[in-house]
Design a protein around this motif. Sequence first.
Motif, short mmCIF file in Angstrom:
data_model
loop_
_atom_site.label_atom_id
_atom_site.label_comp_id
_atom_site.label_asym_id
_atom_site.label_seq_id
_atom_site.Cartn_x
_atom_site.Cartn_y
_atom_site.Cartn_z
N PHE A 215 31.26 66.08 71.06
CA PHE A 215 31.08 66.46 72.47
C PHE A 215 31.68 65.36 73.34
CE2 PHE A 215 27.43 68.12 70.04
CZ PHE A 215 27.74 69.47 70.15
N LYS A 216 32.63 65.75 74.18
CA LYS A 216 33.20 64.79 75.14
C LYS A 216 32.52 65.02 76.45
CE LYS A 216 37.43 62.91 73.66
NZ LYS A 216 37.34 61.49 73.81
N VAL A 217 31.80 64.03 76.91
CA VAL A 217 31.04 64.16 78.15
C VAL A 217 31.78 63.38 79.24
CG1 VAL A 217 28.77 63.87 79.21
CG2 VAL A 217 28.94 64.18 76.73
N VAL A 252 42.87 59.70 65.97
CA VAL A 252 42.12 60.92 65.69
C VAL A 252 41.93 61.76 66.95
CG1 VAL A 252 39.98 61.86 64.76
CG2 VAL A 252 40.86 59.70 63.89
N SER A 253 41.42 61.13 68.01
CA SER A 253 40.99 61.93 69.14
C SER A 253 42.13 62.59 69.89
CB SER A 253 40.16 61.09 70.10
OG SER A 253 41.01 60.21 70.76
N CYS A 254 43.31 61.96 69.86
CA CYS A 254 44.45 62.52 70.58
C CYS A 254 44.91 63.83 69.95
CB CYS A 254 45.59 61.52 70.54
SG CYS A 254 46.32 61.28 72.12
N VAL A 295 32.17 59.87 77.51
CA VAL A 295 31.36 59.41 76.39
C VAL A 295 31.61 60.38 75.23
CG1 VAL A 295 28.96 59.17 75.62
CG2 VAL A 295 29.57 58.55 77.96
N ASP A 296 31.93 59.83 74.05
CA ASP A 296 32.06 60.68 72.86
C ASP A 296 30.72 60.70 72.16
OD1 ASP A 296 34.74 60.95 73.38
OD2 ASP A 296 35.42 59.64 71.77
N MET A 297 30.20 61.90 71.99
CA MET A 297 28.85 62.04 71.44
C MET A 297 28.88 63.00 70.25
SD MET A 297 26.08 62.93 74.27
CE MET A 297 24.44 63.19 73.79
N ILE A 310 29.49 57.31 70.11
CA ILE A 310 30.39 56.53 69.25
C ILE A 310 31.51 55.86 70.03
CG2 ILE A 310 29.89 57.78 67.11
CD1 ILE A 310 32.41 59.47 67.66
N ASP A 311 31.72 56.28 71.28
CA ASP A 311 32.85 55.74 72.04
C ASP A 311 32.62 56.00 73.53
OD1 ASP A 311 35.44 54.72 72.52
OD2 ASP A 311 36.40 56.68 72.25
N ILE A 312 33.05 55.06 74.37
CA ILE A 312 33.03 55.28 75.82
C ILE A 312 34.40 54.84 76.34
CG2 ILE A 312 31.82 54.84 78.01
CD1 ILE A 312 29.40 53.91 76.50
N ASN A 313 35.00 55.68 77.15
CA ASN A 313 36.35 55.39 77.63
C ASN A 313 36.40 55.35 79.15
OD1 ASN A 313 37.73 55.74 74.94
ND2 ASN A 313 36.79 57.76 75.17
N TYR A 314 37.08 54.34 79.68
CA TYR A 314 37.24 54.28 81.13
C TYR A 314 38.40 55.18 81.55
CZ TYR A 314 37.70 53.17 85.87
OH TYR A 314 37.76 53.33 87.22
MG LIG Z 1 36.88 58.53 71.27
#
Ligand SMILES: [Mg+2]
Length: 347
Positions: A215-217, A252-254, A295-297, A310-314
């Motif tokens: 889930f990308k929040v 992976v995410s791209c 936020v990657d959840m 697992i990840d937070i991106n600005y």
């Molecule tokens: Mg990520």
Amino acid sequence: MRLHGEVSFDEDEEEVVMVPAALSSPLNGGAVAVTRLVVGYALTKKKVKSFLQPKLLLLARKKGISLVAIDDTRPLAEQGPFDIILHKITSKEWQQVLEDYHDEHPEVTVLDPPNAINHLNNRQSMLAEVSDLNLSSFYGEVCTPRQLVIMKDPSSIPTAVAMAGLTLPLVAKPLVVDGTSKSHELSLAYDEASLSMLDPPLVLQEFVNHGGILFKVYIIGETIQVVRRFSLPDVNTYDLLNNVGVYRFPRVSCAAASADHADLDPHIAELPPRPLLEKLGKELRGRLGLRLFNVDMIRELGTKDRYYIIDINYFPGFGKMPGYEHIFTDFLLNIAQSKYKKCLTGG
Ligand SMILES: [Mg+2]
Ligand SMILES: Nc1ncnc2c1ncn2[C@@H]1O[C@H](COP(=O)(O)OP(=O)(O)OP(=O)(O)O)[C@@H](O)[C@H]1O
Ligand SMILES: O=P(O)(O)O[C@H]1[C@H](OP(=O)(O)O)[C@@H](OP(=O)(O)O)[C@@H](O)[C@@H](O)[C@@H]1OP(=O)(O)O
Ligand SMILES: [Mg+2]
């Protein structure tokens, strides 16, 4: 708030200017004070392409927002004037320029403060604020996978992992996130011995089975939107017993496609509860001091409400978020309106 204060009549206006309610002031004969919100941006070419899509530019223009490229070869003070500055450039020089500029022009909103963004440029500090979040257990549990930071000496990793009691498989991620593709190169390590093949500085994070859906929040100010993406598949005991070594993944995410319209097991596809996301967004916004991030959840397989961040991106890829042009332009106008209200009330 910089009011450019031109006075014009709607029908004579070349561009359609939708004056934000709090900023418009009807004048004699139906004229309105036309206000332009000037938003400077300092973004990489890649970001300009993915974020400044024609649909955003068109809507911004309609709403009276000018998006102006900042020229990083010229002093910032000679450009503008700006009401808001958007940026995602990680160099120390740029951050200093921005801080100096903000000291001189505190009236300009900088989205977001460089020192707050820096927290997200390190995979250890990025999750620190999450680990002591205490979200009501009524909505579910939010935690982070157990992880270990390795600064150097790959040969020491197997012992360090055993001593920390981490469970295999482990995801190895570069410690620093600096916008390069290298900082997104991940590895999945199946056995302890192979861990010494990794390349520190990195974080080793326990892999959490989650049904292959992430889930990308997205958080834009007070707005929260969630989408589903395909993720790494689960690892079962058979895989674990029959695999050795380190599997490397470029990014992976791209490559991950949207899973919003896929035919998925409803238990896996079910979105996290809205109240949980609202609370999470509010808490993180406050703790991180940021307004633009995602936020990657993941939800642990077999649980109803145990979530891992697992990840937070600005300033992530907002261009992939459905309807981002409306959300983003409204967000900018809201900032302007609150500043204007503050100005009027002397606050
Ligand atoms: Mg990520
Ligand atoms: N602990 C974990 N357990 C299970 N899967 C994971 C874990 N960590 C990462 N992944 C998978 O690997 C992907 C990439 O990991 P992560 O999001 O940390 O990297 P990133 O390079 O920062 O990604 P982004 O492009 O979103 O910035 C995730 O989207 C998820 O599919
Ligand atoms: O590639 P996109 O534009 O979509 O955005 C990605 C963004 O790259 P960009 O800032 O160069 O654009 C990445 O930033 P860096 O860590 O590399 O700085 C990171 O935030 C990803 O999570 C974003 O993808 P998303 O999480 O939204 O899927
Ligand atoms: Mg990331």
